[in-house]
Design a protein around this motif. Structure first.
Motif, PDB file in Angstrom:
ATOM      1  N   TYR A 331      28.496  85.130 -36.663  1.00 12.24           N
ATOM      2  CA  TYR A 331      29.657  84.598 -35.952  1.00 12.24           C
ATOM      3  C   TYR A 331      29.343  83.251 -35.310  1.00 12.24           C
ATOM      4  CZ  TYR A 331      31.609  89.292 -36.424  1.00 12.24           C
ATOM      5  OH  TYR A 331      32.087  90.466 -36.916  1.00 12.24           O
ATOM      6  N   GLU A 332      30.386  82.393 -35.209  1.00 16.29           N
ATOM      7  CA  GLU A 332      30.211  81.059 -34.629  1.00 16.29           C
ATOM      8  C   GLU A 332      30.088  81.138 -33.112  1.00 16.29           C
ATOM      9  OE1 GLU A 332      34.195  80.985 -36.029  1.00 16.29           O
ATOM     10  OE2 GLU A 332      32.782  82.239 -37.133  1.00 16.29           O
ATOM     11  N   ASN A 333      30.642  82.207 -32.523  1.00 16.32           N
ATOM     12  CA  ASN A 333      30.816  82.171 -31.070  1.00 16.32           C
ATOM     13  C   ASN A 333      30.433  83.505 -30.431  1.00 16.32           C
ATOM     14  OD1 ASN A 333      31.577  80.935 -28.747  1.00 16.32           O
ATOM     15  ND2 ASN A 333      33.757  81.403 -28.948  1.00 16.32           N
ATOM     16  N   ARG A 334      29.240  84.020 -30.833  1.00 18.86           N
ATOM     17  CA  ARG A 334      28.943  85.351 -30.310  1.00 18.86           C
ATOM     18  C   ARG A 334      27.891  85.326 -29.201  1.00 18.86           C
ATOM     19  NH1 ARG A 334      29.008  91.266 -33.208  1.00 18.86           N
ATOM     20  NH2 ARG A 334      30.557  91.989 -31.713  1.00 18.86           N
ATOM     21  N   PHE A 335      27.866  84.218 -28.450  1.00 18.43           N
ATOM     22  CA  PHE A 335      26.964  84.185 -27.297  1.00 18.43           C
ATOM     23  C   PHE A 335      27.810  84.133 -26.010  1.00 18.43           C
ATOM     24  CE2 PHE A 335      23.631  82.081 -30.172  1.00 18.43           C
ATOM     25  CZ  PHE A 335      22.916  83.262 -30.333  1.00 18.43           C
ATOM     26  N   MET A 336      28.951  84.823 -26.050  1.00 15.92           N
ATOM     27  CA  MET A 336      29.899  84.764 -24.929  1.00 15.92           C
ATOM     28  C   MET A 336      29.315  85.329 -23.641  1.00 15.92           C
ATOM     29  SD  MET A 336      32.849  83.664 -26.166  1.00 15.92           S
ATOM     30  CE  MET A 336      34.181  84.396 -25.259  1.00 15.92           C
ATOM     31  N   GLN A 337      28.284  86.170 -23.772  1.00 16.37           N
ATOM     32  CA  GLN A 337      27.688  86.800 -22.601  1.00 16.37           C
ATOM     33  C   GLN A 337      26.791  85.834 -21.829  1.00 16.37           C
ATOM     34  OE1 GLN A 337      26.924  87.334 -25.748  1.00 16.37           O
ATOM     35  NE2 GLN A 337      24.720  87.438 -26.054  1.00 16.37           N
ATOM     36  N   VAL A 338      26.430  84.689 -22.466  1.00 16.31           N
ATOM     37  CA  VAL A 338      25.399  83.819 -21.884  1.00 16.31           C
ATOM     38  C   VAL A 338      25.782  83.308 -20.477  1.00 16.31           C
ATOM     39  CG1 VAL A 338      24.213  81.590 -22.180  1.00 16.31           C
ATOM     40  CG2 VAL A 338      24.292  83.246 -24.062  1.00 16.31           C
ATOM     41  N   PRO A 339      26.975  82.744 -20.287  1.00 15.73           N
ATOM     42  CA  PRO A 339      27.288  82.245 -18.931  1.00 15.73           C
ATOM     43  C   PRO A 339      27.188  83.330 -17.857  1.00 15.73           C
ATOM     44  CG  PRO A 339      28.928  81.489 -20.513  1.00 15.73           C
ATOM     45  CD  PRO A 339      28.064  82.465 -21.230  1.00 15.73           C
ATOM     46  N   ASP A 340      27.623  84.554 -18.188  1.00 17.08           N
ATOM     47  CA  ASP A 340      27.556  85.630 -17.188  1.00 17.08           C
ATOM     48  C   ASP A 340      26.111  86.070 -16.945  1.00 17.08           C
ATOM     49  OD1 ASP A 340      30.123  86.079 -16.131  1.00 17.08           O
ATOM     50  OD2 ASP A 340      30.766  86.942 -18.029  1.00 17.08           O
ATOM     51  N   LEU A 341      25.308  86.128 -18.007  1.00 17.76           N
ATOM     52  CA  LEU A 341      23.894  86.497 -17.811  1.00 17.76           C
ATOM     53  C   LEU A 341      23.206  85.425 -16.963  1.00 17.76           C
ATOM     54  CD1 LEU A 341      22.860  87.932 -21.311  1.00 17.76           C
ATOM     55  CD2 LEU A 341      23.146  89.213 -19.183  1.00 17.76           C
ATOM     56  N   ARG A 342      23.582  84.151 -17.185  1.00 14.30           N
ATOM     57  CA  ARG A 342      23.005  83.070 -16.355  1.00 14.30           C
ATOM     58  C   ARG A 342      23.392  83.262 -14.895  1.00 14.30           C
ATOM     59  NH1 ARG A 342      24.844  78.398 -20.042  1.00 14.30           N
ATOM     60  NH2 ARG A 342      23.158  78.230 -21.551  1.00 14.30           N
ATOM     61  N   ARG A 343      24.640  83.698 -14.672  1.00 15.16           N
ATOM     62  CA  ARG A 343      25.095  83.918 -13.289  1.00 15.16           C
ATOM     63  C   ARG A 343      24.269  85.008 -12.622  1.00 15.16           C
ATOM     64  NH1 ARG A 343      29.907  85.671 -12.247  1.00 15.16           N
ATOM     65  NH2 ARG A 343      30.018  84.414 -10.370  1.00 15.16           N
ATOM     66  N   MET A 344      23.681  85.889 -13.447  1.00 17.94           N
ATOM     67  CA  MET A 344      22.847  86.964 -12.886  1.00 17.94           C
ATOM     68  C   MET A 344      21.381  86.533 -12.811  1.00 17.94           C
ATOM     69  SD  MET A 344      24.633  90.221 -14.777  1.00 17.94           S
ATOM     70  CE  MET A 344      23.836  91.484 -13.794  1.00 17.94           C
ATOM     71  N   GLY A 345      21.130  85.265 -13.121  1.00 16.77           N
ATOM     72  CA  GLY A 345      19.770  84.722 -12.938  1.00 16.77           C
ATOM     73  C   GLY A 345      18.996  84.523 -14.221  1.00 16.77           C
ATOM     74  N   ALA A 346      19.605  84.802 -15.387  1.00 20.41           N
ATOM     75  CA  ALA A 346      18.868  84.650 -16.651  1.00 20.41           C
ATOM     76  C   ALA A 346      18.666  83.170 -16.964  1.00 20.41           C
ATOM     77  CB  ALA A 346      19.645  85.331 -17.781  1.00 20.41           C
ATOM     78  N   ASP A 347      17.591  82.905 -17.715  1.00 22.36           N
ATOM     79  CA  ASP A 347      17.280  81.535 -18.120  1.00 22.36           C
ATOM     80  C   ASP A 347      17.478  81.455 -19.635  1.00 22.36           C
ATOM     81  OD1 ASP A 347      16.160  79.139 -18.806  1.00 22.36           O
ATOM     82  OD2 ASP A 347      14.339  79.375 -17.610  1.00 22.36           O
ATOM     83  N   ILE A 348      18.663  81.001 -20.043  1.00 19.91           N
ATOM     84  CA  ILE A 348      18.998  80.989 -21.482  1.00 19.91           C
ATOM     85  C   ILE A 348      19.480  79.594 -21.870  1.00 19.91           C
ATOM     86  CG2 ILE A 348      20.429  82.035 -23.302  1.00 19.91           C
ATOM     87  CD1 ILE A 348      20.852  84.421 -21.327  1.00 19.91           C
ATOM     88  N   HIS A 349      18.874  79.072 -22.925  1.00 25.03           N
ATOM     89  CA  HIS A 349      19.322  77.780 -23.446  1.00 25.03           C
ATOM     90  C   HIS A 349      19.975  78.046 -24.799  1.00 25.03           C
ATOM     91  CE1 HIS A 349      19.391  73.555 -24.444  1.00 25.03           C
ATOM     92  NE2 HIS A 349      18.837  73.860 -25.604  1.00 25.03           N
ATOM     93  N   GLN A 350      21.185  77.567 -24.975  1.00 25.22           N
ATOM     94  CA  GLN A 350      21.892  77.823 -26.231  1.00 25.22           C
ATOM     95  C   GLN A 350      22.056  76.544 -27.031  1.00 25.22           C
ATOM     96  OE1 GLN A 350      25.775  79.669 -25.773  1.00 25.22           O
ATOM     97  NE2 GLN A 350      26.247  79.127 -27.894  1.00 25.22           N
ATOM     98  N   ASP A 351      21.705  76.617 -28.321  1.00 21.72           N
ATOM     99  CA  ASP A 351      21.897  75.467 -29.196  1.00 21.72           C
ATOM    100  C   ASP A 351      22.544  75.982 -30.475  1.00 21.72           C
ATOM    101  OD1 ASP A 351      21.803  73.169 -30.612  1.00 21.72           O
ATOM    102  OD2 ASP A 351      19.616  73.056 -30.773  1.00 21.72           O
ATOM    103  N   ARG A 352      23.809  75.697 -30.648  1.00 21.67           N
ATOM    104  CA  ARG A 352      24.618  76.237 -31.759  1.00 21.67           C
ATOM    105  C   ARG A 352      24.409  77.749 -31.909  1.00 21.67           C
ATOM    106  NH1 ARG A 352      22.531  72.239 -35.904  1.00 21.67           N
ATOM    107  NH2 ARG A 352      20.900  72.265 -34.349  1.00 21.67           N
ATOM    108  N   ASN A 353      23.864  78.199 -33.062  1.00 22.01           N
ATOM    109  CA  ASN A 353      23.737  79.655 -33.221  1.00 22.01           C
ATOM    110  C   ASN A 353      22.348  80.171 -32.828  1.00 22.01           C
ATOM    111  OD1 ASN A 353      22.542  78.504 -35.485  1.00 22.01           O
ATOM    112  ND2 ASN A 353      22.870  80.326 -36.733  1.00 22.01           N
ATOM    113  N   HIS A 354      21.634  79.386 -32.033  1.00 20.94           N
ATOM    114  CA  HIS A 354      20.337  79.843 -31.527  1.00 20.94           C
ATOM    115  C   HIS A 354      20.408  79.976 -30.009  1.00 20.94           C
ATOM    116  CE1 HIS A 354      18.668  78.954 -35.431  1.00 20.94           C
ATOM    117  NE2 HIS A 354      19.197  77.745 -35.350  1.00 20.94           N
ATOM    118  N   ALA A 355      19.746  80.992 -29.488  1.00 22.61           N
ATOM    119  CA  ALA A 355      19.637  81.120 -28.026  1.00 22.61           C
ATOM    120  C   ALA A 355      18.157  81.297 -27.707  1.00 22.61           C
ATOM    121  CB  ALA A 355      20.431  82.318 -27.536  1.00 22.61           C
TER     122      ALA A 355
END
Ligand code: EPU
Length: 435
Positions: A331-355
């Motif tokens: 899927y083109e857009n299946r990292f929808m959880q990333v902003p919320d996980l970041r709000r919980m303190g996660a350190d995630i960098h997203q680049d197109r279909n890679h996280a």
């Protein structure tokens, strides 16, 4: 009413839980019941909003059904199909209802089905479904948001799918059951749900072979060869994977029943590489446990590491030791959880279909919202792991695919409860009254 989960993180999950029937298999079996001029009984049907939508689609077509929620069985009587239209109001609520197109083409040689449109996780086109039906001899018009397909007869054909689409493979399997001659679907999807659909179709009298490989052969049979039958749907591998991840996330130990381990081999392997232990207790029962901090891993989504477990696995990586790289291949857009996980303190960098997920020590509770079904489950697991309280909003997404989610988690010792705005107002009033 806007329902939410309130989760108090930090509890270790222990005990026993049983997995329900596979949503993505049972929806297709329900659609396939209209091929039978009579009654079909399906067991292991989870009570989910998506199941209710599919039952409404069937009922709109004239089929009658009874749903025994205790027995978790549905009987569909499709003796009398009075309509060939699946309305926008239902198809737009659940993309999987588009599967009715192939079933109606088999039974009635004509179907009018609303185009499902995209959704939060991606564009989700249906061009392979349409091209495949045309190859079988259907004339197709797309007008006013509806696909109108018609054929005097369907004739078997060789169909090559550019992508091994689950939905297209299933729609074409259904359409080919009563076609004249043989249909060969090449580059077919190979997921366990495809095998289960083939098994269901063979149980009602169809002739399908090769499911589970990239080439599926459907020898057309006569309508009178199809008959009433009973069928038990496979367990839900994504629900099983979700509970396995929840136990691992909280460093717990639990027995998970009604699991087909062969459907989760790749996921099991990755959990073990992260530090979990998975033991086979009985052929369909496993014991999952985990101690200590997890180690990071990399993974790419594919049939046996399903995209549907990607968000959940990402949640595990958020506090693992090291850096993990996830590649989402579908899927083109299946990292929808990333902003919320970041709000919980996660350190995630997203680049197109890679996280790229760099493990932090702890997540902290926050208010977050489910953006789709699996992202919602991932946030619940994040809440179980986090320090403090997490509120997960937009539960209607989670209710599409997890039956009694909070009850099953509570049985495992999680502190999770469902409430809505009116209960919240009542609690606030009570607190004010007592001050
Ligand atoms: N695609 C096209 N054209 C088509 C069909 C698909 O370009 O005609 C593309 C899609 O846009 C997507 C990819 O192919 O990028 C794969 O889509 P596929 O058709 O395989 O997915 P689906 O049948 O729509 C089912 C599950 C999904 C699961 C996928 C992949 C059901 C009801 N849904 O969707 O489950 O993610 O297969 O395994 O079976 C979920 O349960 O949360 C869920 C989204």
């Amino acid at each position: 009413m806007a329902e939410k989960f309130k989760i108090q993180g930090g509890e270790t999950l222990k005990g026993e839980v049983s997995v329900g029937g596979a949503k993505n298999a049972v929806l297709k079996h329900l659609a396939a019941t209209i091929l039978v001029n009579g009654k079909t009984k399906i067991y292991n049907v989870p009570h989910l909003t998506d199941v209710d939508i599919m039952l409404n689609v069937l009922s709109d077509l004239g089929a009658k059904y009874t749903y025994d929620k205790e027995e978790k069985s549905v009987v569909v009587d499709a003796s009398n199909i009075t309509s060939i239209t699946a309305k926008y109001e239902l198809v737009s609520k659940m993309r999987a209802s588009f599967i009715i197109l192939g079933a109606l083409m088999s039974r009635c040689k004509e179907a009018i089905v609303a185009l499902p449109g995209g959704c939060a996780i991606g564009e989700r086109r249906v061009d392979f479904h349409i091209k495949g039906l045309e190859a079988l001899g259907a004339k197709i018009k797309i007008e006013n948001g509806y696909v109108h397909a018609k054929a005097s007869k369907l004739v078997g054909a060789d169909i090559y799918l550019d992508i091994p689409s689950v939905g297209a493979t299933e729609n074409l399997m259904l359409a080919a059951v009563l076609a004249e001659g043989s249909t060969r679907i090449q580059n077919a999807a190979q997921e366990p749900e495809i095998i289960d659909l083939a098994n269901f179709l063979n149980t009602i009298g169809a002739d399908v072979s090769g499911a589970g490989t990239s080439e599926i052969l459907i020898n057309g049979v006569k309508a009178e060869n199809l008959h009433s039958a009973e069928y038990t749907t496979i367990p839900d591998r994504i629900e099983a994977g979700t509970f396995m991840a929840a136990v691992v996330a909280t460093r717990g130990k639990a027995i998970i029943k009604n699991v087909y381990p062969a459907h989760l081999t790749f996921f099991n392997d990755k959990l073990i590489k992260m530090g979990a232990s998975i033991k086979l207790v009985e052929p369909t029962t496993i014991e999952v446990s985990c101690k200590g901090r997890l180690s990071s891993i990399n993974f790419v989504t594919q049939p046996y590491f399903p995209t549907d477990l990607q968000a959940i696995a990402m949640t595990l990586l958020t506090t693992a030791n090291g850096v993990g790289i996830i590649t989402e291949s579908l899927y083109e857009n299946r990292f929808m959880q990333v902003p919320d996980l970041r709000r919980m303190g996660a350190d995630i960098h997203q680049d197109r279909n890679h996280a790229i997920v760099k493990g932090v020590k702890n997540l902290t509770g926050a208010t977050v919202a489910a953006s789709d079904l699996r992202a919602g489950a991932a946030l619940v697991i994040a809440g179980l792991m986090a320090n403090g309280q997490t509120i997960v909003e937009k539960l209607h997404h989670i209710d599409r695919g997890y039956e009694e989610f909070e009850h099953k988690l509570t049985k495992l010792g999680a502190k999770i409860c469902r409430y809505d705005d009116s209960t919240e107002a009542k609690i606030i009033q009570e607190i004010r009254g007592s001050i």
